[in-house]
Write an enzyme that holds these catalytic residues in place. Structure first.
Site, PDB file in Angstrom:
ATOM      1  N   ARG A   1      83.271 -10.491 -21.611  1.00  0.00           N
ATOM      2  CA  ARG A   1      81.777 -10.417 -21.619  1.00  0.00           C
ATOM      3  C   ARG A   1      81.170 -10.486 -20.324  1.00  0.00           C
ATOM      4  O   ARG A   1      80.117 -10.052 -19.783  1.00  0.00           O
ATOM      5  CB  ARG A   1      81.011 -11.408 -22.378  1.00  0.00           C
ATOM      6  CG  ARG A   1      81.392 -11.248 -23.714  1.00  0.00           C
ATOM      7  CD  ARG A   1      80.988 -12.481 -24.319  1.00  0.00           C
ATOM      8  NE  ARG A   1      81.551 -13.868 -24.078  1.00  0.00           N
ATOM      9  CZ  ARG A   1      81.349 -14.991 -24.194  1.00  0.00           C
ATOM     10  NH1 ARG A   1      80.099 -15.304 -24.691  1.00  0.00           N
ATOM     11  NH2 ARG A   1      81.985 -15.998 -23.420  1.00  0.00           N
TER      12      ARG A   1
ATOM     13  N   HIS B   1      67.634 -21.901  12.053  1.00  0.00           N
ATOM     14  CA  HIS B   1      66.472 -22.763  11.839  1.00  0.00           C
ATOM     15  C   HIS B   1      66.902 -24.125  11.210  1.00  0.00           C
ATOM     16  O   HIS B   1      67.916 -24.473  10.889  1.00  0.00           O
ATOM     17  CB  HIS B   1      65.979 -21.863  10.514  1.00  0.00           C
ATOM     18  CG  HIS B   1      65.516 -20.472  11.033  1.00  0.00           C
ATOM     19  ND1 HIS B   1      65.520 -19.728   9.706  1.00  0.00           N
ATOM     20  CD2 HIS B   1      65.191 -19.921  11.970  1.00  0.00           C
ATOM     21  CE1 HIS B   1      65.451 -18.363  10.419  1.00  0.00           C
ATOM     22  NE2 HIS B   1      65.160 -18.595  11.837  1.00  0.00           N
TER      23      HIS B   1
ATOM     24  N   LYS C   1      70.248 -28.246   2.844  1.00  0.00           N
ATOM     25  CA  LYS C   1      70.155 -26.802   2.229  1.00  0.00           C
ATOM     26  C   LYS C   1      71.444 -26.715   1.336  1.00  0.00           C
ATOM     27  O   LYS C   1      72.547 -26.909   1.951  1.00  0.00           O
ATOM     28  CB  LYS C   1      69.942 -25.632   3.063  1.00  0.00           C
ATOM     29  CG  LYS C   1      68.467 -25.859   3.841  1.00  0.00           C
ATOM     30  CD  LYS C   1      68.688 -24.760   4.898  1.00  0.00           C
ATOM     31  CE  LYS C   1      67.321 -24.572   5.676  1.00  0.00           C
ATOM     32  NZ  LYS C   1      67.329 -23.789   6.826  1.00  0.00           N
TER      33      LYS C   1
ATOM     34  N   TYR D   1      68.730 -20.452  -1.957  1.00  0.00           N
ATOM     35  CA  TYR D   1      69.218 -21.790  -1.523  1.00  0.00           C
ATOM     36  C   TYR D   1      68.192 -23.068  -2.015  1.00  0.00           C
ATOM     37  O   TYR D   1      67.034 -22.742  -1.970  1.00  0.00           O
ATOM     38  CB  TYR D   1      69.409 -22.104   0.121  1.00  0.00           C
ATOM     39  CG  TYR D   1      68.498 -21.565   0.940  1.00  0.00           C
ATOM     40  CD1 TYR D   1      67.569 -22.597   1.530  1.00  0.00           C
ATOM     41  CD2 TYR D   1      68.068 -20.087   1.117  1.00  0.00           C
ATOM     42  CE1 TYR D   1      66.346 -22.094   2.299  1.00  0.00           C
ATOM     43  CE2 TYR D   1      67.110 -19.872   1.997  1.00  0.00           C
ATOM     44  CZ  TYR D   1      66.013 -20.710   2.408  1.00  0.00           C
ATOM     45  OH  TYR D   1      65.229 -20.463   3.424  1.00  0.00           O
TER      46      TYR D   1
ATOM     47  N   ASP E   1      62.887 -15.327  15.620  1.00  0.00           N
ATOM     48  CA  ASP E   1      64.298 -15.749  16.240  1.00  0.00           C
ATOM     49  C   ASP E   1      64.595 -15.170  17.464  1.00  0.00           C
ATOM     50  O   ASP E   1      65.509 -15.740  18.316  1.00  0.00           O
ATOM     51  CB  ASP E   1      65.260 -15.191  15.281  1.00  0.00           C
ATOM     52  CG  ASP E   1      64.913 -16.003  13.995  1.00  0.00           C
ATOM     53  OD1 ASP E   1      64.668 -16.985  13.919  1.00  0.00           O
ATOM     54  OD2 ASP E   1      65.542 -15.545  12.814  1.00  0.00           O
TER      55      ASP E   1
END
Length: 187
Positions: free
Chosen positions: A23, A62, A72, A132, A169
């Protein structure tokens, strides 16, 4: 669920057990009990989901300053990314060092990036999705970044290209000049 150490203390790889049959498959992506058994005591308060349309998109590096710093738990749910954590804790024996790993929908690996580390990733495929969990809410006043190609850190990104970057960035400072209040040993 298997939890594997990396060369950076606190940064761990999580490999879920995947149960499959005709499945499809099932896996447990997070278990508070199993994390606590492994010494990971986090309470996640927000889930984030990003989509990058173009291969070579780079998001990062970051982090959020204390007292709004975030741990995270990162996974890639579509496509593939090269995920990176950089130790930015002043006084740490691994300060300025980085660890990178491929996370993909196929390999189902996750990376836990604790407070005191900058985080970023480069997409390795078109249409990559990253999800995340974080243990602190987003606080724009504490949002900071470090230049993705800081020569002192020396991250070896997997694609030797000019990445697709946000304006934020593009303008990020090098680690030495970044606003950073993390000290090794602080909780």
């Amino acid at each position: 669920m298997e939890i594997k150490e990396t060369p950076l203390q606190g940064v761990v790889i999580i490999e879920p057990k995947v149960f499959g049959d005709h499945r499809g498959w099932f896996m447990e992506t997070y278990s508070e009990v199993k994390f606590k058994e492994a010494g990971i005591n986090l309470v996640f308060v927000q889930d984030n989901h990003s989509f990058s349309a173009t291969k070579g998109t780079l998001r990062g590096l970051h982090y959020q300053l204390s007292p709004k710093a975030q741990s995270k738990l990162v996974r890639c749910t579509k496509g593939a990314i090269y995920d990176v954590a950089v130790d930015i804790r002043k006084g740490s024996p691994t300060y300025g060092q980085w660890f990178g790993i491929e996370l993909s929908a196929e390999n189902k690996k996750q990376l836990l990036v604790p407070k005191g580390f900058a985080h970023g990733f480069m997409t390795l495929t078109e249409e990559a999705e990253v999800q995340y969990k974080v243990d602190e809410l987003y606080a724009p006043e504490c949002d900071r970044g470090i230049m993705w190609n800081d020569p002192v850190i020396g991250i070896k990104w997997p694609m030797n290209i000019q990445p697709v970057l946000s304006e934020k960035d593009k303008d990020a400072p090098i680690l030495q000049e970044a606003d950073n209040n993390f000290v090794y040993g602080d909780k």
